[in-house]
Scaffold this active site. Structure first.
Site, PDB file in Angstrom:
ATOM      1  N   CYS A 172      -3.245  34.253   8.527  1.00  0.00           N
ATOM      2  CA  CYS A 172      -3.094  34.982   9.776  1.00  0.00           C
ATOM      3  C   CYS A 172      -2.719  34.078  10.927  1.00  0.00           C
ATOM      4  CB  CYS A 172      -4.390  35.720  10.084  1.00  0.00           C
ATOM      5  SG  CYS A 172      -4.878  36.707   8.677  1.00  0.00           S
ATOM      6  N   ARG A 223       2.151  20.463   5.398  1.00  0.00           N
ATOM      7  CA  ARG A 223       3.197  19.626   5.992  1.00  0.00           C
ATOM      8  C   ARG A 223       4.221  20.408   6.837  1.00  0.00           C
ATOM      9  NH1 ARG A 223       6.467  16.938   3.642  1.00  0.00           N
ATOM     10  NH2 ARG A 223       6.436  15.114   4.989  1.00  0.00           N
ATOM     11  N   GLU A 280       0.829  -1.214   0.000  1.00  0.00           N
ATOM     12  CA  GLU A 280       0.000   0.000   0.000  1.00  0.00           C
ATOM     13  C   GLU A 280       0.863   1.264   0.000  1.00  0.00           C
ATOM     14  OE1 GLU A 280      -3.596  -1.843   2.800  1.00  0.00           O
ATOM     15  OE2 GLU A 280      -2.161  -0.426   3.643  1.00  0.00           O
ATOM     16  N   PRO A 281       1.696   1.444  -0.994  1.00  0.00           N
ATOM     17  CA  PRO A 281       2.548   2.634  -0.994  1.00  0.00           C
ATOM     18  C   PRO A 281       1.740   3.882  -1.334  1.00  0.00           C
ATOM     19  CG  PRO A 281       2.790   1.475  -3.065  1.00  0.00           C
ATOM     20  CD  PRO A 281       1.877   0.635  -2.200  1.00  0.00           C
ATOM     21  N   TYR A 294       3.973  18.998  10.448  1.00  0.00           N
ATOM     22  CA  TYR A 294       5.004  17.997  10.768  1.00  0.00           C
ATOM     23  C   TYR A 294       6.417  18.588  10.791  1.00  0.00           C
ATOM     24  CZ  TYR A 294       1.245  15.061   8.727  1.00  0.00           C
ATOM     25  OH  TYR A 294       0.057  14.479   8.392  1.00  0.00           O
ATOM     26  N   TYR A 335       0.538  14.140   0.181  1.00  0.00           N
ATOM     27  CA  TYR A 335       0.028  14.843   1.356  1.00  0.00           C
ATOM     28  C   TYR A 335       0.134  16.361   1.182  1.00  0.00           C
ATOM     29  CZ  TYR A 335       0.371  10.079   2.988  1.00  0.00           C
ATOM     30  OH  TYR A 335       0.237   8.717   3.085  1.00  0.00           O
TER      31      TYR A 335
HETATM   32  C1  PLP Z   1      -1.404   6.135   4.978  1.00  0.00           C
HETATM   33  C2  PLP Z   1      -1.437   4.670   4.783  1.00  0.00           C
HETATM   34  C3  PLP Z   1      -0.628   4.064   3.810  1.00  0.00           C
HETATM   35  C4  PLP Z   1       0.348   4.841   2.959  1.00  0.00           C
HETATM   36  O1  PLP Z   1       1.385   5.389   3.704  1.00  0.00           O
HETATM   37  P1  PLP Z   1       2.632   6.068   2.953  1.00  0.00           P
HETATM   38  O2  PLP Z   1       3.524   6.466   4.059  1.00  0.00           O
HETATM   39  O3  PLP Z   1       2.109   7.229   2.189  1.00  0.00           O
HETATM   40  O4  PLP Z   1       3.232   5.035   2.060  1.00  0.00           O
HETATM   41  C5  PLP Z   1      -0.741   2.708   3.632  1.00  0.00           C
HETATM   42  N1  PLP Z   1      -1.594   1.958   4.377  1.00  0.00           N
HETATM   43  C6  PLP Z   1      -2.378   2.493   5.331  1.00  0.00           C
HETATM   44  C7  PLP Z   1      -3.278   1.619   6.115  1.00  0.00           C
HETATM   45  C8  PLP Z   1      -2.317   3.870   5.569  1.00  0.00           C
HETATM   46  O5  PLP Z   1      -3.079   4.400   6.523  1.00  0.00           O
END
Ligand code: PLP
Length: 420
Positions: A345, A313, A274-275, A317, A374
């Site tokens: 502001c 960001r 899940e990148p 962060y 993001y």
């Molecule tokens: C946010 C998220 C990702 C992706 O994270 P990256 O740091 O952008 O790769 C993958 N899986 C889940 C469950 C997430 O919440």
């Protein structure tokens, strides 16, 4: 590979001049490169080619439907965290059997929508969610394929707001509750556990954390096998970091996949990756124009037309984004320490503090680099500012893939109560 380059002294996105684009579109705006999206996806795709893997783009990193569709054409599925994202994935043409639904707080309505769309798997993060989902499945007479997200209690050294795998974090189900759930899963006849899911955080730049979590996952899966519970698919989450400032060495996707192969390659499971960030971050720029340059007694300020609502960001962060001029400065120019801020502001509306930058004057264009992840997806309309356009470039072509709303559009959503 860099598809953002100076040509004749002007910064280009592929073959499109950002100077010209700014005239056409108006600033500020996000600009994405198709070539970089393709490059990033294919590197990962090639690295996993010998493993049975689906790459599900985590679309919260960049939810523009044109970006999603671009990745879909190379074979990406989607990882979504809300009904809104699920609808985007479907709209962008991602087949439902390549969509994973993650998130700790899915509502009943969201679960119903996911079940009705018969997606690849719904990742469950609590027993209460599991009960909800079983009820939804029962009511529909359908069977639901789930991933059980476990919390491995692994502490990672990223920004504390984006760690997700510690037991203090709200994500996943801890040991031994996760095992008890799996032992009792037959009490929920409409639920089938097809996967164990893990995701420990974002912007991780040390492979050791992945090694630890994949080892943990491996042991978990083997322990389940001893219990007679066979899991056919593993969802490994995302989280691989990217380079924002060249000071840290970032593991390559190939290094990352090697860790996966070493720890999980022999289990005979399908894999889901899940990148998010690693696919889109360096494919995007935020283009902005200098409104004013102001000399304070101790500081020089560049006040630009982008603000923290467009790119949160740095404020949220303490993130670093490189800043480049669109017109290459003259050779031998003198750099000076500058603060780059937006018009909002509050003082957190600061993109850079005491940064050594070439001289900027009013109306100059600048870009914030590595803002494809993001960036736009976290934008808001704070200070009643318009959401900014997004432009997708491909070679010498460009297309506005999200337009700037008009102020009328924005006001349309609001109304007066009858007593006013
Ligand atoms: C946010 C998220 C990702 C992706 O994270 P990256 O740091 O952008 O790769 C993958 N899986 C889940 C469950 C997430 O919440």
């Amino acid at each position: 590979m860099n598809y953002f380059n100076y040509r004749n002294g002007i910064l280009h996105a592929e073959e499109v001049s950002l100077d010209r684009l700014a005239d056409d579109v108006g600033t500020p705006f996000y600009c994405y490169s198709t070539a970089i999206l393709k490059h990033n996806f294919q590197i990962l795709q090639d690295a996993v080619s010998d493993l049975d893997t689906i790459i599900c783009f985590s679309i919260k990193a960049n939810s523009n439907i044109a970006v999603i569709k671009t990745l879909a054409t190379y074979g990406a599925g989607a990882d979504v965290v809300s009904e809104g994202e699920l609808r985007r994935a479907i709209t962008a043409g991602i087949p439902s059997e390549r969509i994973v639904f993650s998130g700790v707080g899915k509502t009943r309505r969201e679960l119903e929508f996911a079940v009705d769309n018969n997606i690849l798997q719904i990742n469950v993060e609590s027993e209460s969610e599991l009960e909800d989902l079983n009820a939804v499945a029962l009511a529909r007479g359908s069977f639901v394929k789930i991933g059980l997200r476990i919390n491995p209690d692994i502490n990672v050294n990223t920004h504390e707001k984006i760690t997700t795998g510690r037991k203090e974090n709200k994500f996943g189900i801890e040991w031994p509750r996760n095992l008890q759930i799996l032992r009792n899963i037959n009490d929920l006849p409409n639920i089938e556990v097809v996967s164990i899911a893990i995701h420990i955080g974002s912007q991780l730049t040390d492979l050791q954390f992945f090694r630890d979590s994949f080892k943990y996952l491996r042991n978990f899966v083997l322990m389940l096998r001893d219990e007679g519970i066979f899991i056919k698919r593993l969802d490994l989450g995302g989280g691989l970091g990217i380079s924002y400032d060249d000071s840290t060495t970032i593991p390559t996707p190939v290094d990352y996949v090697e860790i996966i192969r070493e720890n999980l390659g022999d289990l005979g499971c399908h894999l889901i990756l899940e990148p998010g960030r690693m696919l889109v971050a360096d494919a995007g720029l935020l283009v902005s124009r200098v409104i004013h340059v102001k000399q304070g007694t101790t500081r020089n300020f560049i006040i630009c037309d982008a603000a923290m609502n467009d790119l949160v960001r740095p404020a949220m962060y303490e993130a670093y984004h490189e800043i480049l001029p669109v017109i290459k400065p003259a050779v031998g120019h003198k750099k000076c320490l500058t603060d780059v801020v937006g018009p909002i502001c509050e003082s957190s509306d600061t993109f850079a503090k005491q940064r050594l930058l070439p001289p900027f004057v009013r109306n100059d264009l600048l870009v914030f680099v590595t803002t494809g992840a993001y960036g736009s997806s976290m934008a808001s309309t704070y200070n009643s500012r318009q959401l900014i356009p997004e432009v997708l470039v491909k070679k010498n072509q460009f297309s506005i893939v999200r337009t700037r709303p008009t102020y009328e559009n924005m006001l349309m959503m609001e109304s007066f109560p009858p007593w006013l």
